[in-house]
Design an enzyme around this catalytic site. Structure first.
Site, PDB file in Angstrom:
ATOM      1  N   ASP A   1       0.857  -1.181   0.000  1.00 56.83           N
ATOM      2  CA  ASP A   1       0.000   0.000   0.000  1.00 56.83           C
ATOM      3  C   ASP A   1       0.899   1.239   0.000  1.00 56.83           C
ATOM      4  O   ASP A   1       1.561   1.520   0.998  1.00 56.83           O
ATOM      5  CB  ASP A   1      -0.880  -0.041   1.254  1.00 56.83           C
ATOM      6  CG  ASP A   1      -2.196   0.667   1.070  1.00 56.83           C
ATOM      7  OD1 ASP A   1      -2.184   1.758   0.494  1.00 56.83           O
ATOM      8  OD2 ASP A   1      -3.223   0.128   1.521  1.00 56.83           O
TER       9      ASP A   1
ATOM     10  N   ASP B   1      -2.804   4.820  -2.236  1.00 57.83           N
ATOM     11  CA  ASP B   1      -3.752   5.496  -1.363  1.00 57.83           C
ATOM     12  C   ASP B   1      -4.103   6.880  -1.923  1.00 57.83           C
ATOM     13  O   ASP B   1      -3.212   7.618  -2.349  1.00 57.83           O
ATOM     14  CB  ASP B   1      -3.079   5.642   0.015  1.00 57.83           C
ATOM     15  CG  ASP B   1      -4.040   6.068   1.088  1.00 57.83           C
ATOM     16  OD1 ASP B   1      -4.980   5.308   1.380  1.00 57.83           O
ATOM     17  OD2 ASP B   1      -3.845   7.168   1.665  1.00 57.83           O
TER      18      ASP B   1
ATOM     19  N   GLU C   1      -6.497   4.051  -5.590  1.00 55.06           N
ATOM     20  CA  GLU C   1      -7.720   4.370  -4.857  1.00 55.06           C
ATOM     21  C   GLU C   1      -8.126   5.758  -5.328  1.00 55.06           C
ATOM     22  O   GLU C   1      -7.462   6.748  -5.019  1.00 55.06           O
ATOM     23  CB  GLU C   1      -7.473   4.384  -3.345  1.00 55.06           C
ATOM     24  CG  GLU C   1      -8.762   4.595  -2.572  1.00 55.06           C
ATOM     25  CD  GLU C   1      -8.574   5.202  -1.173  1.00 55.06           C
ATOM     26  OE1 GLU C   1      -9.438   5.009  -0.323  1.00 55.06           O
ATOM     27  OE2 GLU C   1      -7.568   5.904  -0.943  1.00 55.06           O
TER      28      GLU C   1
ATOM     29  N   HIS D   1     -11.533  -1.848   3.882  1.00 58.15           N
ATOM     30  CA  HIS D   1     -11.325  -1.543   5.302  1.00 58.15           C
ATOM     31  C   HIS D   1     -11.896  -0.193   5.719  1.00 58.15           C
ATOM     32  O   HIS D   1     -11.768   0.187   6.882  1.00 58.15           O
ATOM     33  CB  HIS D   1      -9.823  -1.592   5.595  1.00 58.15           C
ATOM     34  CG  HIS D   1      -9.073  -0.537   4.824  1.00 58.15           C
ATOM     35  ND1 HIS D   1      -8.984  -0.553   3.447  1.00 58.15           N
ATOM     36  CD2 HIS D   1      -8.446   0.576   5.220  1.00 58.15           C
ATOM     37  CE1 HIS D   1      -8.312   0.508   3.040  1.00 58.15           C
ATOM     38  NE2 HIS D   1      -7.969   1.217   4.094  1.00 58.15           N
ATOM     39  N   ASP D   2     -12.474   0.536   4.783  1.00 57.38           N
ATOM     40  CA  ASP D   2     -13.020   1.859   5.112  1.00 57.38           C
ATOM     41  C   ASP D   2     -14.546   1.896   5.147  1.00 57.38           C
ATOM     42  O   ASP D   2     -15.109   2.934   5.510  1.00 57.38           O
ATOM     43  CB  ASP D   2     -12.563   2.881   4.054  1.00 57.38           C
ATOM     44  CG  ASP D   2     -11.077   3.180   4.135  1.00 57.38           C
ATOM     45  OD1 ASP D   2     -10.526   3.139   5.247  1.00 57.38           O
ATOM     46  OD2 ASP D   2     -10.475   3.459   3.078  1.00 57.38           O
TER      47      ASP D   2
END
Ligand code: NOJ
Length: 545
Positions: A107, A209, A272, A342-343
């Site tokens: 990530d 990210d 993302e 995960h968000d």
């Protein structure tokens, strides 16, 4: 030798997102770690049909971090946080994955560091520090106000005043996550070197990210108000993110990252990104395809993060999302889908107001794996994990809960079995477990389980070239059912159909076929003549003759 364009490994891969804190604890501290992941690789892919069969894993951040945002506040981009292990453990994991043909994505967090990163420590030391300009510092407005109206994604102003040097610094997330200044070529070069360090270590690629935020409006102009916002709603949505997200200069930074990846063979990046399908398309680099290999399409989670709410599981919504993606992407670009991460709340929990979330999730699996594009499975989705909402205040972890969103419920440890430690840890886990009846052990030998459905569908997908590389044609609209056909030259075509309603529906078949997998086994007999009968909330793949 470079892979033939159009046939790169990532085009046909099924990806699996793994939240390292929550997959497997190996050292008994209640927190998952790298050696734990290595130990569980056979579950992910042992080369046989008895494993899940995924092709690549994405690890949420594993770098040294004060963990204010659980690793998205990086204090050393090239290391491993001791909570997860050390570099030797990372090397063991990479080697063990590669032995099994599993690719590894890390990530990459380019927009911000931790406030404990040495770069920021140096930057904040004085106005004349050599690295002052590595971050975004501005004087207060005359009268003392914040430099502009930008809000942090977690709520509150995106600026924090630094007493020592009398300026504000920008942080698009927590104040402990200062934004880097990508307009400074030294910053861009340093971040490219971070990528090279990991690529040299054999990493296959990166999830990036908030890619769309690294370059903002050069004058940091105010954002316009969001007409859909009203008092009482999250201040995250108060303004449109016009000048600090998807700002056109971002695409230059994207191309720079791509050039670094192209120095190596067979590597890739998935961004993302947030925005309309047209904005997402830009991240691929337009017709030249010289941008990111993949950019997430989150529309099955929310069609607009600035509007709030989650996407419905109904035929018109699903059809609209697929059609917009098909129309929006440049030729040769491939969509990239996630039903959870995960968000956000887990898929089942988002679609469970009538208690039928589980059934929708089974159909969801066949849609996710049947769509044109790259599917990302969020750990635990394959066993039907649900949000754990019952977490006492003293055990809550997510710092964002004080500001806007609370993400702990979707980050609870993987449930390997029904034992008190769920096979995850012998210590108290960092977050409470979900219900004991949802586990790998309970499902692995049950042919009707969610896990078996995922395994079978992933296995089958590998055999059906139409699913791996075919085009997608949506069949005529109907408010109850969505159906599309995947076609590849020289391969049999596959029809994917889902009934999104609580009643039985029928779908006229465009040509004869045979059901190859369905959410319910009773569906095997439901293809009669030219009509496919779909029970409530079911889905099927039909091989066409
Ligand atoms: C997006 C990540 O997915 C999220 O977990 C994180 O808090 C923010 N970016 C900030 O890095």
């Amino acid at each position: 030798m470079h892979e033939h364009p159009g046939h790169e490994w990532w085009r046909t891969a099924v990806f699996y997102q793994l939240y390292p804190r929550s997959f497997q604890d190996s050292n008994g501290d209640g927190i998952g770690d790298l050696d734990g992941i290595t130990r569980r690789l056979d579950y992910l892919n042992d080369g046989t049909r008895a494993s899940l069969g995924i092709d690549a894993i994405w690890l949420s951040p594993t770098f040294p971090s004060p963990m204010k945002d659980f690793g998205y506040d990086v204090s050393d981009y090239t290391g491993v946080d001791p909570v997860f292990g050390d570099m030797a453990a990372m090397e063991r994991l990479i080697a063990a994955c590669h032995d099994r043909g599993i690719r590894v994505l890390l990530d990459f967090v380019p927009n911000h560091t931790s406030d404990q990163h040495p770069w920021f420590q140096e930057s904040r030391a004085s106005r004349t520090a050599a690295r002052r300009d590595w971050y975004v510092w501005r004087d207060p407005l005359p009268g003392g106000g914040v430099p502009n109206n930008w809000v942090s994604a977690f709520g509150g102003p995106a600026w924090t005043f630094d007493e020592a040097t009398g300026q504000y610094y920008l942080h698009s997330f927590l104040k402990e996550q200062p934004d880097l200044n990508w307009r400074n070529p030294e910053v861009e070069a340093a971040m490219h070197d971070v990528l090279r360090t990991w690529l040299d270590r054999g990493i296959d690629g990166f999830r990036i990210d908030v890619m769309g935020m690294v370059l903002k409006h050069p004058d940091l102009a105010d954002n316009p108000p969001n007409p859909e916002w009203s008092e009482g709603h999250s201040d995250y949505r108060q303004f449109l993110w016009t000048n600090n997200r998807n700002y056109p200069d971002v695409y230059g930074a994207v191309r720079g990252i791509r050039r670094v990846l192209d120095e190596y063979e067979g590597r890739m990046a998935v961004g993302e990104v947030f925005g309309t399908p047209a904005e997402i398309a830009n991240y691929y680099g337009g017709d030249a395809l010289d941008g990111l290999h993949l950019a997430f399409n989150f529309q099955f989670i929310h069609e607009s993060d600035l509007r709030g709410g989650f996407s419905a599981w109904d035929a018109p919504t699903i059809r609209r999302i697929i059609a917009a993606s098909e129309e929006g992407l440049p030729a040769g670009a491939q969509p990239c889908w996630a039903f959870g991460n995960h968000d956000r709340p887990r898929f089942i929990s988002r679609h469970n107001s009538d208690g039928r979330g589980d059934e929708r999730a089974r159909a969801g699996a066949l849609i996710l794996l049947g769509l044109r594009g790259s599917p990302f499975v969020y750990y635990g989705e394959e066993i039907g994990m649900v949000d754990q909402l019952d977490i006492p205040e003293e055990r809550r972890q997510d710092p964002a809960r004080h500001h806007s969103i609370w993400r702990d419920p979707a980050r609870t440890p993987m449930q390997w079995d029904a034992s008190p430690g769920r096979g995850f840890s012998r210590a108290t886990p960092w977050l409470p477990f979900g219900p004991a009846d949802i586990s790998v052990a309970a499902q692995e030998h049950d042919p009707d389980s969610m896990l078996s459905l995922y395994r079978d569908a992933i296995w089958l997908r590998r055999q059906e070239r139409a699913l791996l590389e075919g085009t997608l044609e949506l069949l005529p609209a109907n408010d109850l059912t969505v159906a599309f056909i995947r076609r590849a030259p020289g391969a049999r075509s596959v029809l994917v159909a889902v009934n999104t309603t609580g009643g039985t529906t029928t779908l006229p078949m465009p040509q004869p076929g045979r059901i190859i997998i369905a959410t319910e086994r009773t569906l095997d007999s439901s293809l009669a003549g030219s009509l496919l009968r779909l029970p409530p909330f079911s889905a099927a793949w039909v091989a066409l003759e």
